[in-house]
Design an enzyme around this catalytic site. Structure first.
Site, PDB file in Angstrom:
ATOM      1  N   GLY A  50       3.699   9.880  -2.340  1.00 17.00           N
ATOM      2  CA  GLY A  50       5.043   9.310  -2.234  1.00 17.00           C
ATOM      3  C   GLY A  50       5.065   7.802  -2.099  1.00 17.00           C
ATOM      4  O   GLY A  50       6.104   7.211  -1.903  1.00 17.00           O
ATOM      5  N   CYS A  51       3.890   7.186  -2.167  1.00 18.81           N
ATOM      6  CA  CYS A  51       3.822   5.723  -2.108  1.00 18.81           C
ATOM      7  C   CYS A  51       3.693   5.166  -3.521  1.00 18.81           C
ATOM      8  O   CYS A  51       2.983   5.715  -4.347  1.00 18.81           O
ATOM      9  CB  CYS A  51       2.612   5.263  -1.298  1.00 18.81           C
ATOM     10  N   GLN A  52       4.376   4.059  -3.762  1.00 19.00           N
ATOM     11  CA  GLN A  52       4.322   3.382  -5.049  1.00 19.00           C
ATOM     12  C   GLN A  52       2.922   2.817  -5.291  1.00 19.00           C
ATOM     13  O   GLN A  52       2.373   2.929  -6.364  1.00 19.00           O
ATOM     14  CB  GLN A  52       5.356   2.256  -5.014  1.00 19.00           C
ATOM     15  N   SER A  53       2.353   2.223  -4.245  1.00 17.50           N
ATOM     16  CA  SER A  53       0.990   1.699  -4.360  1.00 17.50           C
ATOM     17  C   SER A  53       0.039   2.699  -3.701  1.00 17.50           C
ATOM     18  O   SER A  53       0.468   3.650  -3.072  1.00 17.50           O
ATOM     19  CB  SER A  53       0.891   0.329  -3.684  1.00 17.50           C
TER      20      SER A  53
END
Length: 139
Positions: A50-53
């Site tokens: 769920g993290c972009q990075s």
């Protein structure tokens, strides 16, 4: 220090800055002091979903407390996880599970992040609590 005391310390630190550019710079600085995860733990199992990075979080138990190490491939995200590691590392699973994260709203972090970074922040907190739950269940 208790989680609450650490959170109050962080709120005090953020209140010293007049604007969000200074706060972003401070978050990036905090990322430089992050206890880095051992390369062997930079695996898909330790990636926060769920993290972009990319953000890796590893937890181990030491003397009844949970100790977190982490890393990220983005400088701002590295600072955000550094704040969470500072808050929750070296605490008991029970203390982690019972703690709130209101301090994040107090410093205005969530509202100054892009929606994807804000989702990532929620995912990081959820993962930290899941580790605490796993250690508590094990004992």
């Amino acid at each position: 220090m208790t989680i609450k005391e650490i959170q109050e310390e962080i709120v005090d630190e953020f209140s010293m800055f007049d604007d969000w550019m200074q706060r972003y710079e401070y978050i990036i600085e905090l990322g430089k002091s992050l206890p880095l995860i051992n390369e062997q733990f930079k695996t898909d199992d330790n990636i926060i979903k769920g993290c972009q990075s990319k953000v890796w979080v590893h937890a181990e138990e030491q003397a009844g407390n949970v100790v977190f190490t982490a890393d990220s491939d983005a400088i701002l995200t590295k600072g955000i996880i550094a704040i969470l590691v500072r808050t929750f590392s070296n605490q008991s699973p029970k203390a982690i599970l019972e703690s709130d994260t209101d301090f994040i709203d107090e410093i205005g972090l969530k509202e100054h992040l892009s929606p994807t970074r804000a989702n990532g922040l929620v995912s990081m907190i959820k993962q930290i609590k899941m580790y605490a739950l796993a250690f508590q269940a094990k004992n």
